[in-house]
Design an enzyme around this catalytic site. Structure first.
Site, PDB file in Angstrom:
ATOM      1  N   CYS A 120     -13.146 -26.689  17.930  1.00  0.00           N
ATOM      2  CA  CYS A 120     -13.542 -28.037  18.338  1.00  0.00           C
ATOM      3  C   CYS A 120     -14.342 -28.108  19.637  1.00  0.00           C
ATOM      4  O   CYS A 120     -15.333 -28.850  19.691  1.00  0.00           O
ATOM      5  CB  CYS A 120     -12.331 -28.967  18.370  1.00  0.00           C
ATOM      6  SG  CYS A 120     -10.765 -28.230  18.803  1.00  0.00           S
ATOM      7  N   ARG A 161      -5.725 -16.249  17.422  1.00  0.00           N
ATOM      8  CA  ARG A 161      -4.554 -16.775  18.114  1.00  0.00           C
ATOM      9  C   ARG A 161      -3.473 -15.707  18.192  1.00  0.00           C
ATOM     10  O   ARG A 161      -3.231 -14.972  17.223  1.00  0.00           O
ATOM     11  CB  ARG A 161      -4.018 -18.015  17.391  1.00  0.00           C
ATOM     12  CG  ARG A 161      -5.010 -19.157  17.344  1.00  0.00           C
ATOM     13  CD  ARG A 161      -4.463 -20.359  16.612  1.00  0.00           C
ATOM     14  NE  ARG A 161      -5.491 -21.383  16.443  1.00  0.00           N
ATOM     15  CZ  ARG A 161      -5.340 -22.493  15.738  1.00  0.00           C
ATOM     16  NH1 ARG A 161      -4.171 -22.729  15.129  1.00  0.00           N
ATOM     17  NH2 ARG A 161      -6.320 -23.368  15.630  1.00  0.00           N
ATOM     18  N   GLN A 206     -11.076 -21.047   9.861  1.00  0.00           N
ATOM     19  CA  GLN A 206     -10.752 -22.435   9.540  1.00  0.00           C
ATOM     20  C   GLN A 206     -11.935 -23.101   8.841  1.00  0.00           C
ATOM     21  O   GLN A 206     -13.085 -22.849   9.194  1.00  0.00           O
ATOM     22  CB  GLN A 206     -10.444 -23.212  10.819  1.00  0.00           C
ATOM     23  CG  GLN A 206      -9.158 -22.795  11.522  1.00  0.00           C
ATOM     24  CD  GLN A 206      -8.928 -23.634  12.767  1.00  0.00           C
ATOM     25  OE1 GLN A 206      -9.796 -23.756  13.616  1.00  0.00           O
ATOM     26  NE2 GLN A 206      -7.744 -24.220  12.873  1.00  0.00           N
ATOM     27  N   ASP A 209     -13.337 -25.913   9.220  1.00  0.00           N
ATOM     28  CA  ASP A 209     -13.322 -26.963  10.220  1.00  0.00           C
ATOM     29  C   ASP A 209     -14.466 -27.945  10.025  1.00  0.00           C
ATOM     30  O   ASP A 209     -15.569 -27.549   9.649  1.00  0.00           O
ATOM     31  CB  ASP A 209     -13.457 -26.346  11.615  1.00  0.00           C
ATOM     32  CG  ASP A 209     -12.269 -26.653  12.496  1.00  0.00           C
ATOM     33  OD1 ASP A 209     -11.533 -27.597  12.186  1.00  0.00           O
ATOM     34  OD2 ASP A 209     -12.075 -25.936  13.495  1.00  0.00           O
ATOM     35  N   HIS A 218     -15.899 -31.718  12.152  1.00  0.00           N
ATOM     36  CA  HIS A 218     -15.670 -32.777  13.127  1.00  0.00           C
ATOM     37  C   HIS A 218     -16.650 -33.902  12.875  1.00  0.00           C
ATOM     38  O   HIS A 218     -17.832 -33.663  12.621  1.00  0.00           O
ATOM     39  CB  HIS A 218     -15.808 -32.235  14.551  1.00  0.00           C
ATOM     40  CG  HIS A 218     -14.747 -31.243  14.906  1.00  0.00           C
ATOM     41  ND1 HIS A 218     -14.916 -29.882  14.734  1.00  0.00           N
ATOM     42  CD2 HIS A 218     -13.479 -31.415  15.344  1.00  0.00           C
ATOM     43  CE1 HIS A 218     -13.801 -29.261  15.085  1.00  0.00           C
ATOM     44  NE2 HIS A 218     -12.922 -30.166  15.458  1.00  0.00           N
ATOM     45  N   LYS A 278      -2.626 -39.042  12.931  1.00  0.00           N
ATOM     46  CA  LYS A 278      -3.146 -38.073  11.971  1.00  0.00           C
ATOM     47  C   LYS A 278      -2.555 -38.294  10.589  1.00  0.00           C
ATOM     48  O   LYS A 278      -1.523 -38.953  10.423  1.00  0.00           O
ATOM     49  CB  LYS A 278      -2.860 -36.646  12.423  1.00  0.00           C
ATOM     50  CG  LYS A 278      -1.375 -36.277  12.448  1.00  0.00           C
ATOM     51  CD  LYS A 278      -1.181 -34.798  12.776  1.00  0.00           C
ATOM     52  CE  LYS A 278       0.312 -34.437  12.794  1.00  0.00           C
ATOM     53  NZ  LYS A 278       0.525 -32.988  12.958  1.00  0.00           N
ATOM     54  N   HIS A 299     -11.053 -34.721  13.790  1.00  0.00           N
ATOM     55  CA  HIS A 299     -10.914 -33.328  13.354  1.00  0.00           C
ATOM     56  C   HIS A 299     -10.437 -33.360  11.908  1.00  0.00           C
ATOM     57  O   HIS A 299      -9.559 -34.162  11.570  1.00  0.00           O
ATOM     58  CB  HIS A 299      -9.847 -32.574  14.160  1.00  0.00           C
ATOM     59  CG  HIS A 299     -10.007 -32.627  15.638  1.00  0.00           C
ATOM     60  ND1 HIS A 299     -10.445 -31.555  16.379  1.00  0.00           N
ATOM     61  CD2 HIS A 299      -9.758 -33.615  16.534  1.00  0.00           C
ATOM     62  CE1 HIS A 299     -10.455 -31.876  17.662  1.00  0.00           C
ATOM     63  NE2 HIS A 299     -10.032 -33.128  17.782  1.00  0.00           N
TER      64      HIS A 299
END
Length: 426
Positions: A123, A152, A170, A172, A174, A254, A300
């Site tokens: 992000c 991670r 991911q 991902d 946005h 969320k 997100h």
């Protein structure tokens, strides 16, 4: 010395029997076992725990999934972006990850007297792309998607096959939008989630809406707008959902979506998260109709969660027997003798030209070739003898034993090609 003992209790013998059967079925579908048996991936301790090596057969499935994901996002109004794997520590201090997520991040590396950090999230990079531009209210929404690999730190005892790893990709995206665009954008995301997941056969969901916690950032008014927009989008979608009052993140409400697999297990996959924190931390702005600077809303969202975890779910859901459009090898040609090899080679070439993943099996007895193809969970097997070579046909057998008899080779190629296009069966 203390020893922990686990146990289960059931109201009826039937419930116990169902649980025991579920355990047996889950073990049969274990993606770690099937990943090795089908030569899909490996995690090699000599290279480091939690780091996934994608073998050719697993890699081609991943490629198919990623291509489907990219093509669909482009068709639904997203732009693709790419971002680095590392950045200066200052970026992570600005985002807040360095202070609040540090225990899940790897140690910093020093490059030319400056500290750099492997990214645990995508992000801040998408925010950096936004900050490199200048946007008015007419330019929004912006929808940016990336298959971004992150790293991670996970303790060695917590890692589990593909479900919990240290390096993963991911899916991902946005969305940067205006407050009055939230409901429309969330509904678009929900539609896309359903479109993507249903393509893999997942049509049963458990949906949760998590709302404002006691401690949160952002003005109460924007929280009211956001929660109302999420509720409006879910109601418009017609999905039933549970509300977790106060269960949202401190930076926004969320929606979480769990999918149900072939044996009834539920898996957390999709998340849609509003964020009022990063736009403030990075001083993100757009120019409104009056020429004043305003904060955009940041959404997100991930559909698979991560490629690794979703792949593990797919393996277990299908017990390794992937549907025709996903199978690493879609068709195996079984030559009865060497005299038919020129015909078999020609058909294999035609299949590959048509985009079919085909292989010619090494000569052996018919029974052995069928066993080998069945063990590899090949969707379509085609036995070729003199009769088939002379007539331009293939004796087709499907995974699981269904014998379709002799079919024209052109028809076989056409049916597999159609399955690839429609994500259907043979």
């Amino acid at each position: 010395m203390l020893q922990r003992i686990y146990g289960t209790a059931w109201e009826t013998p039937a419930q116990l029997a169902a649980y025991q059967q579920l355990k047996i079925e889950a073990a049969r579908r274990d993606h770690r076992k099937l990943g090795q048996e089908l030569d899909l991936f490996s995690i090699q301790e000599s290279a480091g725990g939690g780091l996934v090596f994608w073998h050719p057969k697993g890699a081609i499935i991943r490629h198919i999934v990623e291509t489907f994901w990219k093509d669909l996002h482009l068709a639904r109004g997203y732009d693709l972006v790419y971002s680095p794997h590392i950045a200066k520590v200052d970026l992570w201090k600005t985002s807040g990850h360095f202070d609040f997520y540090r225990e899940n991040m790897y140690d910093q590396m020093v490059v030319e007297d400056e500290q750099y950090q492997l990214k645990p999230m995508n992000c801040p990079f998408h925010v950096a792309i936004y900050k490199a531009g200048y946007f008015s209210y007419r330019d929004l929404p912006k929808r940016w998607a990336e298959l971004g690999t992150v790293y991670r730190y996970e303790r060695s005892g917590t890692m589990h096959g593909l479900f919990r790893v240290r390096g993963f990709t991911q899916d991902d995206a946005h969305i940067f939008c205006l407050p009055d665009q939230i409901a429309t954008e969330i509904r678009r995301v929900l539609d896309l989630v359903e479109e993507v997941l249903s393509a893999f056969g997942f049509t049963k969901y458990e949906v949760n809406l998590s709302t404002r916690p006691e401690k949160h950032v952002g003005e109460e008014e924007i929280w009211d707008v956001a929660e109302s927009a999420l509720t409006e989008a879910l109601n418009a979608k017609g999905w039933s959902y549970l509300v977790d009052d106060g269960g949202g993140a401190f930076y926004g409400p969320k929606i979480d979506i769990k999918i149900q697999d072939a044996i009834g297990r539920k898996w957390q996959c999709s998340t849609i998260q509003l964020d009022f924190n990063l736009p403030h931390r990075f001083d993100m702005t757009y120019v409104d109709a009056n020429g004043a600077k305003q904060r955009p809303i940041m959404i997100h969202r991930a559909i698979f969660g991560s490629m690794e975890r979703f792949f593990g779910i797919l393996v277990e859901n299908f017990a390794g027997a992937f549907p025709l459009w996903l199978a690493p090898v879609q068709a195996r040609l079984l030559p009865v003798n060497d005299t038919v090899l020129p015909y078999v080679t020609e058909i294999a070439a035609c299949m590959r030209t048509a985009g079919i993943r085909a292989e010619v099996m090494e000569r052996a007895s018919i029974a052995k070739m069928i066993r080998t193809a069945e063990k590899a969970k090949t969707p379509v097997m085609a036995v070729v003898g003199a009769k088939e070579a002379e007539s331009g046909s293939l004796a087709v057998r499907l995974y699981g034993g269904a014998d379709l008899g002799s079919l024209p080779a052109d028809e076989v190629i056409s049916r597999i090609t159609t399955a690839n296009q429609t994500k259907g069966s043979f």
